[in-house]
Scaffold this motif. Structure first.
Motif, mmCIF file in Angstrom:
data_model
loop_
_atom_site.group_PDB
_atom_site.id
_atom_site.type_symbol
_atom_site.label_atom_id
_atom_site.label_comp_id
_atom_site.label_asym_id
_atom_site.label_seq_id
_atom_site.Cartn_x
_atom_site.Cartn_y
_atom_site.Cartn_z
ATOM 1 N N ILE A 179 31.262 42.053 22.092
ATOM 2 C CA ILE A 179 32.616 42.308 21.201
ATOM 3 C C ILE A 179 32.417 41.980 19.824
ATOM 4 N N LEU A 180 31.781 40.785 19.752
ATOM 5 C CA LEU A 180 31.289 40.519 18.346
ATOM 6 C C LEU A 180 30.549 41.354 17.585
ATOM 7 N N GLY A 181 29.500 42.025 18.071
ATOM 8 C CA GLY A 181 28.799 43.025 17.638
ATOM 9 C C GLY A 181 29.520 44.354 17.255
ATOM 10 N N ARG A 182 30.478 44.820 18.440
ATOM 11 C CA ARG A 182 30.961 45.986 18.036
ATOM 12 C C ARG A 182 31.905 45.768 16.917
ATOM 13 N N ILE A 183 32.609 44.742 16.832
ATOM 14 C CA ILE A 183 33.628 44.469 15.659
ATOM 15 C C ILE A 183 32.731 44.723 14.223
ATOM 16 N N PHE A 184 31.619 44.005 14.199
ATOM 17 C CA PHE A 184 30.523 43.757 13.175
ATOM 18 C C PHE A 184 30.329 45.431 12.818
ATOM 19 N N LEU A 185 29.773 46.465 13.735
ATOM 20 C CA LEU A 185 29.640 47.545 13.266
ATOM 21 C C LEU A 185 30.692 48.138 12.857
ATOM 22 N N SER A 186 31.918 47.987 12.893
ATOM 23 C CA SER A 186 32.922 48.535 12.287
ATOM 24 C C SER A 186 33.062 48.175 10.641
ATOM 25 N N VAL A 187 32.455 47.165 10.252
ATOM 26 C CA VAL A 187 32.649 46.495 8.934
ATOM 27 C C VAL A 187 31.455 46.411 8.028
ATOM 28 N N TYR A 188 30.191 46.449 8.800
ATOM 29 C CA TYR A 188 29.029 45.988 8.028
ATOM 30 C C TYR A 188 28.757 46.786 6.976
#
Length: 337
Positions: A148-157
């Motif tokens: 979940i944290l990784g997927r959110i990161f992919l949206s903003v990195y």
């Protein structure tokens, strides 16, 4: 655009919509026998209407997807028309919004002027997605949290907001570290945050006090390739009586970091999470100095910079030192009041 839910009440101007490539077909029913309208989405800019709504109101039933003729198309084809597309189900409206945006960036199959094709920077790299899939194949109990944290990161990195956050953070840290005498001021040139976040394992609740104070410990393992480019000048002794200034552009890459971390949320009115490693984490650093596009192989400079990075970490996020990140804006008050 009411989808396939038979329970939804159909309005007079309700259509069954089908998007093929960059062309939107509007039919009278799901049977797709009578096409009422055709829109070449490549000729339009896609936005939500009304504009500037709070994030939690963008995809409400009352809002619409607005198609506005692109300025270049208006000038060349005398086409100036807007469409407002409604969808009763919010989650479906978001899907339509994104797919119409992507379609608007595709080349048109129709004769006449072609809209400029723009690469969608919001799409993350395949390597980043593969790294996330690797996490999802792990049997650890924290798998769900990491994904979940990784997927959110992919949206903003890739966003400038994230890059600016780390640049600002690094500038503050660099100013606090005493630099070697042979180096001038260090300036952060650019940041690439990599394509992954620290992987969390073995979380353990230490205590939750009656006053709300919380302490948790966990292991973190990072392999995301965080990269920062910095600029400085090095004073190099050529002879006993002569020194020269050599401009340096250094690529500092954090290829890996692993250690045991303590998280703390203090009693109210705190508005932040404090974190620090129990001991110096294991670092995998790559420092690549470049001078006028030529690599500078000068180990004393590299060793000095690496030593200062270790010092910066020790002085900021190794116990008893801790860094913090707020979870609620205090507007300068320092807490939630």
């Amino acid at each position: 655009m009411d989808g396939k839910n038979p329970q939804l009440k159909r309005h007079k101007d309700s259509f069954f919509a089908v998007l093929k490539h960059n062309t939107l077909f509007m039919y009278d029913s799901e049977r797709q026998l009578d096409c009422k309208n055709i829109i070449n989405v490549s000729y339009y800019d896609v936005s939500m209407y009304p504009e500037h709504l709070p994030d939690n109101e963008i995809f409400l039933k009352a809002t619409s997807i607005k198609l506005t003729t692109k300025k270049s198309i208006c000038a060349d084809m005398a086409l100036d028309k807007s469409f407002y597309l409604y969808c009763n189900i919010g989650v479906d409206k978001e899907d339509w919004f994104f797919v119409l945006q992507r379609s608007s960036k595709l080349e048109s199959n129709s004769p006449g002027p072609q809209p400029q094709v723009v690469r969608d920077k919001a799409q993350f790299d395949q390597s980043a997605l593969n790294r996330l899939k690797t996490l999802s194949s792990n049997d650890d109990k924290t798998e769900w949290l990491n994904v979940i944290l990784g997927r959110i990161f992919l949206s903003v990195y890739k966003t400038q907001v994230v890059k600016d956050y780390f640049i600002k953070k690094l500038k503050k840290k660099v100013k606090k570290v005493k630099k070697p005498n042979f180096l001038s001021d260090i300036h952060i040139k650019s940041v690439n945050v990599g394509d992954g976040i620290p992987y969390i394992t073995n979380p353990k609740l230490i205590e939750l006090k009656q006053n709300g104070e919380l302490s948790v410990e966990l292991n973190v393992d990072y392999k995301g390739e965080f990269r920062a480019e910095i600029e400085t000048e090095a004073m190099i002794t050529v002879t006993r009586l002569r020194t020269i200034k050599v401009p340096l552009v250094l690529a500092v890459v954090l290829r890996g970091l692993a250690g045991k971390l303590l998280l703390r949320i203090k009693a109210p009115p705190t508005n932040r999470i404090w974190f620090g490693f129990y001991e110096m984490p294991k670092l995998d650093l790559l420092i690549d100095p470049i001078v006028s596009e030529t690599q500078l192989k000068f180990s004393p400079i590299i060793n000095a910079i690496e030593s200062k990075i270790h010092e910066m970490i020790m002085d900021s996020i190794v116990l008893p030192n801790m860094d913090d990140t707020p979870f609620f804006v205090s507007f300068g008050k320092g807490g939630i009041y």
